[in-house]
Design a protein around this motif. Sequence first.
Motif, PDB file in Angstrom:
ATOM      1  N   PRO A  17      35.456  19.078  65.814  1.00  0.00           N
ATOM      2  CA  PRO A  17      35.235  19.477  67.102  1.00  0.00           C
ATOM      3  C   PRO A  17      34.153  20.500  67.243  1.00  0.00           C
ATOM      4  O   PRO A  17      33.549  20.765  68.192  1.00  0.00           O
ATOM      5  CB  PRO A  17      36.605  20.201  67.651  1.00  0.00           C
ATOM      6  N   LEU A  18      34.089  21.252  66.199  1.00  0.00           N
ATOM      7  CA  LEU A  18      32.867  22.220  66.057  1.00  0.00           C
ATOM      8  C   LEU A  18      31.501  21.797  66.296  1.00  0.00           C
ATOM      9  O   LEU A  18      30.607  22.558  66.495  1.00  0.00           O
ATOM     10  CB  LEU A  18      33.298  23.105  64.892  1.00  0.00           C
ATOM     11  N   LEU A  19      31.444  20.456  66.124  1.00  0.00           N
ATOM     12  CA  LEU A  19      30.194  20.044  66.454  1.00  0.00           C
ATOM     13  C   LEU A  19      29.666  20.268  67.667  1.00  0.00           C
ATOM     14  O   LEU A  19      28.610  20.272  68.298  1.00  0.00           O
ATOM     15  CB  LEU A  19      30.097  18.348  66.094  1.00  0.00           C
ATOM     16  N   VAL A  20      30.867  20.284  68.789  1.00  0.00           N
ATOM     17  CA  VAL A  20      30.618  20.494  70.378  1.00  0.00           C
ATOM     18  C   VAL A  20      30.175  22.169  70.386  1.00  0.00           C
ATOM     19  O   VAL A  20      31.001  22.835  70.448  1.00  0.00           O
ATOM     20  CB  VAL A  20      31.505  20.110  71.035  1.00  0.00           C
ATOM     21  N   PRO A  21      29.107  22.198  71.029  1.00  0.00           N
ATOM     22  CA  PRO A  21      28.715  23.621  71.087  1.00  0.00           C
ATOM     23  C   PRO A  21      29.490  24.570  72.194  1.00  0.00           C
ATOM     24  O   PRO A  21      29.740  25.561  71.720  1.00  0.00           O
ATOM     25  CB  PRO A  21      27.093  23.512  71.565  1.00  0.00           C
ATOM     26  N   GLU A  22      30.014  23.881  72.969  1.00  0.00           N
ATOM     27  CA  GLU A  22      30.848  24.557  73.863  1.00  0.00           C
ATOM     28  C   GLU A  22      32.309  25.037  73.428  1.00  0.00           C
ATOM     29  O   GLU A  22      32.776  26.007  73.840  1.00  0.00           O
ATOM     30  CB  GLU A  22      30.906  23.983  75.231  1.00  0.00           C
ATOM     31  N   LEU A  23      32.340  24.413  72.279  1.00  0.00           N
ATOM     32  CA  LEU A  23      33.640  24.822  71.790  1.00  0.00           C
ATOM     33  C   LEU A  23      33.737  25.918  70.751  1.00  0.00           C
ATOM     34  O   LEU A  23      34.670  26.364  70.148  1.00  0.00           O
ATOM     35  CB  LEU A  23      34.515  23.675  71.033  1.00  0.00           C
ATOM     36  N   VAL A  24      32.609  26.195  70.469  1.00  0.00           N
ATOM     37  CA  VAL A  24      32.301  27.415  69.351  1.00  0.00           C
ATOM     38  C   VAL A  24      31.666  28.505  69.961  1.00  0.00           C
ATOM     39  O   VAL A  24      31.699  29.547  69.247  1.00  0.00           O
ATOM     40  CB  VAL A  24      31.482  26.969  68.110  1.00  0.00           C
ATOM     41  N   GLY A  25      31.121  28.595  71.098  1.00  0.00           N
ATOM     42  CA  GLY A  25      30.689  29.593  71.838  1.00  0.00           C
ATOM     43  C   GLY A  25      29.286  30.109  71.190  1.00  0.00           C
ATOM     44  O   GLY A  25      28.416  29.710  70.486  1.00  0.00           O
ATOM     45  N   LEU A  26      28.832  31.348  71.739  1.00  0.00           N
ATOM     46  CA  LEU A  26      27.421  31.742  71.495  1.00  0.00           C
ATOM     47  C   LEU A  26      27.619  33.292  71.021  1.00  0.00           C
ATOM     48  O   LEU A  26      28.686  33.995  71.706  1.00  0.00           O
ATOM     49  CB  LEU A  26      26.552  31.709  72.649  1.00  0.00           C
ATOM     50  N   PRO A  27      26.873  33.682  70.067  1.00  0.00           N
ATOM     51  CA  PRO A  27      25.901  33.003  69.258  1.00  0.00           C
ATOM     52  C   PRO A  27      26.807  31.998  68.393  1.00  0.00           C
ATOM     53  O   PRO A  27      27.828  32.174  68.040  1.00  0.00           O
ATOM     54  CB  PRO A  27      25.229  33.973  68.426  1.00  0.00           C
ATOM     55  N   GLY A  28      26.220  30.930  68.119  1.00  0.00           N
ATOM     56  CA  GLY A  28      26.844  29.816  67.321  1.00  0.00           C
ATOM     57  C   GLY A  28      27.005  29.997  65.905  1.00  0.00           C
ATOM     58  O   GLY A  28      26.269  31.053  65.274  1.00  0.00           O
ATOM     59  N   ASP A  29      27.908  29.600  65.085  1.00  0.00           N
ATOM     60  CA  ASP A  29      28.015  29.823  63.597  1.00  0.00           C
ATOM     61  C   ASP A  29      26.859  29.074  62.886  1.00  0.00           C
ATOM     62  O   ASP A  29      26.709  27.893  63.174  1.00  0.00           O
ATOM     63  CB  ASP A  29      29.401  29.197  63.422  1.00  0.00           C
ATOM     64  N   PRO A  30      26.178  29.897  61.878  1.00  0.00           N
ATOM     65  CA  PRO A  30      25.028  29.037  61.317  1.00  0.00           C
ATOM     66  C   PRO A  30      25.540  27.682  60.666  1.00  0.00           C
ATOM     67  O   PRO A  30      24.870  26.892  60.323  1.00  0.00           O
ATOM     68  CB  PRO A  30      24.680  30.161  60.222  1.00  0.00           C
ATOM     69  N   ASP A  31      26.730  27.729  59.967  1.00  0.00           N
ATOM     70  CA  ASP A  31      27.007  26.702  59.213  1.00  0.00           C
ATOM     71  C   ASP A  31      27.295  25.425  60.347  1.00  0.00           C
ATOM     72  O   ASP A  31      26.951  24.260  59.962  1.00  0.00           O
ATOM     73  CB  ASP A  31      28.334  26.924  58.402  1.00  0.00           C
ATOM     74  N   ALA A  32      27.888  25.664  61.438  1.00  0.00           N
ATOM     75  CA  ALA A  32      28.350  24.599  62.437  1.00  0.00           C
ATOM     76  C   ALA A  32      27.100  23.966  62.991  1.00  0.00           C
ATOM     77  O   ALA A  32      26.917  22.972  63.354  1.00  0.00           O
ATOM     78  CB  ALA A  32      29.298  25.266  63.554  1.00  0.00           C
ATOM     79  N   ASP A  33      25.946  25.210  63.318  1.00  0.00           N
ATOM     80  CA  ASP A  33      24.747  24.666  63.851  1.00  0.00           C
ATOM     81  C   ASP A  33      23.912  23.911  62.613  1.00  0.00           C
ATOM     82  O   ASP A  33      23.366  22.754  63.207  1.00  0.00           O
ATOM     83  CB  ASP A  33      23.906  25.899  64.125  1.00  0.00           C
ATOM     84  N   ARG A  34      24.001  24.146  61.506  1.00  0.00           N
ATOM     85  CA  ARG A  34      23.261  23.362  60.496  1.00  0.00           C
ATOM     86  C   ARG A  34      23.842  21.863  60.543  1.00  0.00           C
ATOM     87  O   ARG A  34      23.329  20.804  60.472  1.00  0.00           O
ATOM     88  CB  ARG A  34      23.265  23.969  59.154  1.00  0.00           C
ATOM     89  N   LEU A  35      25.361  21.873  60.500  1.00  0.00           N
ATOM     90  CA  LEU A  35      26.044  20.502  60.277  1.00  0.00           C
ATOM     91  C   LEU A  35      25.560  19.920  61.791  1.00  0.00           C
ATOM     92  O   LEU A  35      25.313  18.582  61.525  1.00  0.00           O
ATOM     93  CB  LEU A  35      27.500  20.794  60.239  1.00  0.00           C
ATOM     94  N   ARG A  36      25.598  20.446  62.899  1.00  0.00           N
ATOM     95  CA  ARG A  36      25.511  19.773  64.312  1.00  0.00           C
ATOM     96  C   ARG A  36      24.136  19.088  64.271  1.00  0.00           C
ATOM     97  O   ARG A  36      23.764  17.913  64.624  1.00  0.00           O
ATOM     98  CB  ARG A  36      25.705  20.624  65.376  1.00  0.00           C
ATOM     99  N   GLU A  37      23.114  19.780  63.612  1.00  0.00           N
ATOM    100  CA  GLU A  37      21.616  19.313  63.635  1.00  0.00           C
ATOM    101  C   GLU A  37      21.599  18.218  62.897  1.00  0.00           C
ATOM    102  O   GLU A  37      20.939  17.097  63.251  1.00  0.00           O
ATOM    103  CB  GLU A  37      20.826  20.409  63.166  1.00  0.00           C
ATOM    104  N   ARG A  38      22.354  18.060  61.507  1.00  0.00           N
ATOM    105  CA  ARG A  38      22.142  16.659  60.946  1.00  0.00           C
ATOM    106  C   ARG A  38      23.066  15.485  61.312  1.00  0.00           C
ATOM    107  O   ARG A  38      22.560  14.362  61.479  1.00  0.00           O
ATOM    108  CB  ARG A  38      22.855  17.333  59.478  1.00  0.00           C
TER     109      ARG A  38
END
Length: 212
Positions: A17-38
């Motif tokens: 679920p952490l792939l969905v930006p709205e579920l992790v809030g801002l600022p985003g977690d760098p690890d989650a952001d990197r995973l989401r990008e891939r």
Amino acid sequence: MHSSHRHRPVAVVPGAPLLVPELVGLPGDPDADRLRERVLAAGRWLGERAHTWRVVGAEPLTSVDGADGPTSGTFAGFGADVLVTTAPGAPSNDLPPSPDLPLPLLIAAWLRGSAAPSARIVAADDEAEGLLFVLDGPNTLTARAPGGHRPEDEAVFDAQVAAVTDGAPSDGLDGAWRALADAVDGRADVLYRGAPFGVGYLVATGGIGGGR
């Protein structure tokens, strides 16, 4: 798995679920952001090669676009009312979201809408031009792991990845990972591999039109 599965583009992404930006809030977690990008890159790759996707999870998925038309869902149960749909385009207000869509299908529908909005998720295998596997490795890989830390499970994740990317034996893997290894003929290209939150995440693409 039928041999025809070897002749389709295939992508694998985590069911996180952490792939969905709205579920992790801002600022985003760098690890989650990197995973989401891939993950988004894998979705774009699959969308360029297949207009219809079948989703494969660790358990059979039944709530998929079929005779009753497209399916909509929401991530409200995970903390944000983010609507997704299996149909091309954006979710429609005319289609009430299903409250019990399984997480792998929610993730697949989110990826479709975010990376390949003209694609459609289908239930029938013979209608699917591409396959999207939504799978996690062990949830026991670090001290942050939700399942507790079991260092010996690192070998399990290594074996899952090796079967998918290097053609290593898949006999000891569970059904979905074995099916994935067969679908890409054990030769997928890795976009991401890691366990930033204690769960093994693999993002990879393969099959016809990709892989090696």
